[in-house]
Scaffold this motif. Structure first.
Motif, short mmCIF file in Angstrom:
data_model
loop_
_atom_site.label_atom_id
_atom_site.label_comp_id
_atom_site.label_asym_id
_atom_site.label_seq_id
_atom_site.Cartn_x
_atom_site.Cartn_y
_atom_site.Cartn_z
N GLY A 1 0.82 -1.21 0.00
CA GLY A 1 0.00 0.00 0.00
C GLY A 1 0.85 1.25 0.00
O GLY A 1 1.78 1.39 0.81
N VAL B 1 -0.92 7.38 2.32
CA VAL B 1 -0.04 8.28 3.06
C VAL B 1 0.88 7.50 4.00
O VAL B 1 2.09 7.79 4.10
CB VAL B 1 -0.83 9.40 3.77
N ALA B 2 0.36 6.44 4.66
CA ALA B 2 1.19 5.70 5.63
C ALA B 2 2.30 4.94 4.91
O ALA B 2 3.49 5.09 5.24
CB ALA B 2 0.31 4.74 6.44
N GLU C 1 1.62 -1.29 -4.65
CA GLU C 1 0.40 -0.49 -4.51
C GLU C 1 -0.62 -0.93 -5.56
O GLU C 1 -0.29 -1.03 -6.74
CB GLU C 1 0.74 1.01 -4.65
N ARG C 2 -1.84 -1.13 -5.12
CA ARG C 2 -2.91 -1.63 -6.00
C ARG C 2 -3.18 -0.71 -7.19
O ARG C 2 -3.45 -1.14 -8.29
CB ARG C 2 -4.18 -1.78 -5.15
N ARG D 1 -10.39 10.98 -3.78
CA ARG D 1 -11.14 10.83 -2.54
C ARG D 1 -11.08 12.13 -1.74
O ARG D 1 -10.17 12.94 -1.94
CB ARG D 1 -10.61 9.66 -1.71
N GLY E 1 -8.26 12.84 3.97
CA GLY E 1 -6.84 13.20 4.01
C GLY E 1 -6.51 14.43 3.21
O GLY E 1 -5.53 14.45 2.46
N SER F 1 -6.07 17.49 4.71
CA SER F 1 -5.45 18.55 5.51
C SER F 1 -4.33 18.00 6.38
O SER F 1 -4.37 16.85 6.81
CB SER F 1 -6.51 19.23 6.39
N VAL G 1 -1.67 -7.18 -3.59
CA VAL G 1 -1.21 -8.28 -2.73
C VAL G 1 -2.42 -9.15 -2.42
O VAL G 1 -3.44 -8.67 -1.91
CB VAL G 1 -0.54 -7.74 -1.46
N ASP H 1 -2.47 -1.19 4.16
CA ASP H 1 -3.49 -1.24 3.10
C ASP H 1 -4.80 -0.58 3.49
O ASP H 1 -5.84 -0.84 2.89
CB ASP H 1 -3.70 -2.69 2.64
N GLY H 2 -4.76 0.29 4.46
CA GLY H 2 -5.93 1.14 4.75
C GLY H 2 -6.95 0.49 5.69
O GLY H 2 -6.78 -0.65 6.15
C1 LIG Z 1 -13.90 11.73 5.51
C2 LIG Z 1 -12.48 11.61 5.98
C3 LIG Z 1 -11.69 12.75 6.10
C4 LIG Z 1 -10.37 12.65 6.56
N1 LIG Z 1 -9.64 13.79 6.63
C5 LIG Z 1 -8.36 13.73 7.05
C6 LIG Z 1 -7.55 14.90 7.10
O1 LIG Z 1 -8.01 16.00 6.76
N2 LIG Z 1 -6.26 14.79 7.50
C7 LIG Z 1 -5.73 13.59 7.85
O2 LIG Z 1 -4.54 13.53 8.21
N3 LIG Z 1 -6.48 12.44 7.82
C8 LIG Z 1 -7.76 12.49 7.42
N4 LIG Z 1 -8.51 11.35 7.36
C9 LIG Z 1 -7.88 10.07 7.72
C10 LIG Z 1 -6.95 9.63 6.59
O3 LIG Z 1 -7.64 9.63 5.35
C11 LIG Z 1 -6.43 8.24 6.88
O4 LIG Z 1 -5.87 8.21 8.18
C12 LIG Z 1 -5.36 7.85 5.89
O5 LIG Z 1 -5.85 7.86 4.55
C13 LIG Z 1 -4.85 6.47 6.22
O6 LIG Z 1 -3.76 6.24 5.37
P1 LIG Z 1 -3.32 4.79 5.00
O7 LIG Z 1 -2.10 4.93 4.12
O8 LIG Z 1 -3.22 3.96 6.24
O9 LIG Z 1 -4.54 4.16 4.18
P2 LIG Z 1 -5.11 4.56 2.76
O10 LIG Z 1 -5.00 6.01 2.52
O11 LIG Z 1 -6.46 3.92 2.68
O12 LIG Z 1 -4.11 3.82 1.76
C14 LIG Z 1 -4.10 2.41 1.62
C15 LIG Z 1 -3.44 2.10 0.29
O13 LIG Z 1 -3.28 0.70 0.19
C16 LIG Z 1 -3.64 0.27 -1.10
N5 LIG Z 1 -4.05 -1.13 -0.99
C17 LIG Z 1 -5.15 -1.62 -0.35
N6 LIG Z 1 -5.19 -2.95 -0.43
C18 LIG Z 1 -4.08 -3.32 -1.14
C19 LIG Z 1 -3.57 -4.57 -1.55
N7 LIG Z 1 -4.19 -5.72 -1.25
N8 LIG Z 1 -2.44 -4.59 -2.29
C20 LIG Z 1 -1.80 -3.43 -2.60
N9 LIG Z 1 -2.23 -2.22 -2.22
C21 LIG Z 1 -3.37 -2.17 -1.50
C22 LIG Z 1 -4.77 1.22 -1.50
O14 LIG Z 1 -4.91 1.27 -2.92
C23 LIG Z 1 -4.30 2.54 -0.90
O15 LIG Z 1 -3.51 3.28 -1.80
C24 LIG Z 1 -9.83 11.40 6.90
C25 LIG Z 1 -10.60 10.25 6.77
C26 LIG Z 1 -11.91 10.35 6.31
C27 LIG Z 1 -12.73 9.08 6.18
#
Ligand SMILES: Cc1cc2nc3c(=O)[nH]c(=O)nc-3n(C[C@H](O)[C@H](O)[C@H](O)COP(=O)(O)OP(=O)(O)OC[C@H]3O[C@@H](n4cnc5c(N)ncnc54)[C@H](O)[C@@H]3O)c2cc1C
Length: 262
Positions: A27, A30-31, A50-51, A58, A61, A63, A142, A176-177
């Protein structure tokens, strides 16, 4: 945006082995992307899978607080994406208002929060990741973790051409979120959803106070506004989950006009 695809492929059974690396990251949200950049900068060989490497579309995230900006500001991720400075929020309730500013007195003038298009920010972060010679960023899904005696040894994944591949590393980090298919066994999978955010993009209008977001403490739930580019404002409305109106048949538009806007 094109990202380099670095693969050295060896045949191993049904799926092809793509060799070992120090760390696999699943994934590049951002993380995953921020972690890959940081570990890559420290000299580790990192393979990020990354998928979908296209810009995410979307409204999550969008801000960064000043603390978040200080962390990613040094890697230029909010440059060239028309990100807007955020100094705080103005709260509105029953005709009264209160301004809440970030405590920035001790910092240089560029230090502030930032708001932006999520997709532009993520692509910028991924571009920084792909620029490191010891990090590979590739498109693939994955499908499973390879576990031996309770230890994760690597992953199986399908690349952009649908080919099944296998890769190994001493450390695999799954980013992966929140709708993860891979971490189900590691955490309690039932998710409670008390409400949904509904988002609108408003163009060519201004917020009451430049560089300040606005939060209206309204009934039945709060409404948030902030600038996501020099010409666009994000409006987010929290809608309780038990009665989310349908967007397709116009009920949502009607709900926003008759229940929220007044
Ligand atoms: C309405 C809303 C507003 C928000 N506003 C904010 C904000 O303003 N500021 C802030 O800091 N946070 C905000 N957040 C929280 C923030 O969006 C999340 O904390 C952040 O996106 C989490 O990041 P992540 O990388 O863990 O997951 P994600 O951003 O979901 O990324 C996961 C990645 O993994 C990939 N992936 C998934 N499954 C697989 C797989 N099997 N194989 C390969 N790749 C895969 C996906 O394609 C994706 O790119 C908000 C959340 C919501 C719901």
């Amino acid at each position: 945006m094109e990202f380099p695809k670095k693969n050295s492929v060896n045949k191993t059974g049904k799926s092809e082995g793509v060799g070992t690396t120090d760390i696999i990251i699943v994934g590049a949200g951002v993380a995953g992307a921020a972690l890959a950049y940081s570990l890559g900068k420290d000299g580790h060989r990192v393979r990020v899978i990354e998928r979908d490497l296209n810009a995410p579309n979307r409204m999550a995230g969008e801000s960064l607080t000043p603390g978040g900006y200080l962390n990613v500001g040094s890697i230029d991720c909010v440059d060239e994406i028309d990100a807007q400075q955020l100094l705080g929020y103005t709260l509105y309730k029953d005709g009264k208002e209160a301004r809440v500013s970030f405590p920035l007195e001790k910092f240089q003038s560029h230090v502030a929060g930032r708001t932006f298009h999520n997709g532009r920010f993520i692509q910028r972060l991924r571009k920084k990741v792909a620029s490191l010679h010891n990090v590979s960023l590739e498109q693939g899904t994955v499908t499973s973790l390879i576990e031996e005696n309770g230890i994760v040894k690597g992953v199986h994944y399908k690349n952009g051409n649908g080919k099944l591949l296998t890769t190994y590393a001493p450390l695999t980090i799954v980013c992966d979120g929140c709708f993860s298919n891979l971490r189900r066994s590691l955490c309690y999978s039932k998710v409670d959803i008390p409400s949904y955010f509904v988002g609108l993009t408003l163009t060519n209008c201004n917020l009451p106070k430049e560089n300040y977001g606005a939060i209206i403490l309204a009934h039945p739930s709060p409404i948030v506004f902030y600038q996501i580019s020099s010409t666009e404002i994000r409006c987010m409305v929290n809608v309780p989950s038990e009665n989310v109106p349908s967007v397709s048949n116009g009920e949502m538009a009607c709900y926003l006009k008759t229940q929220v806007a007044p």
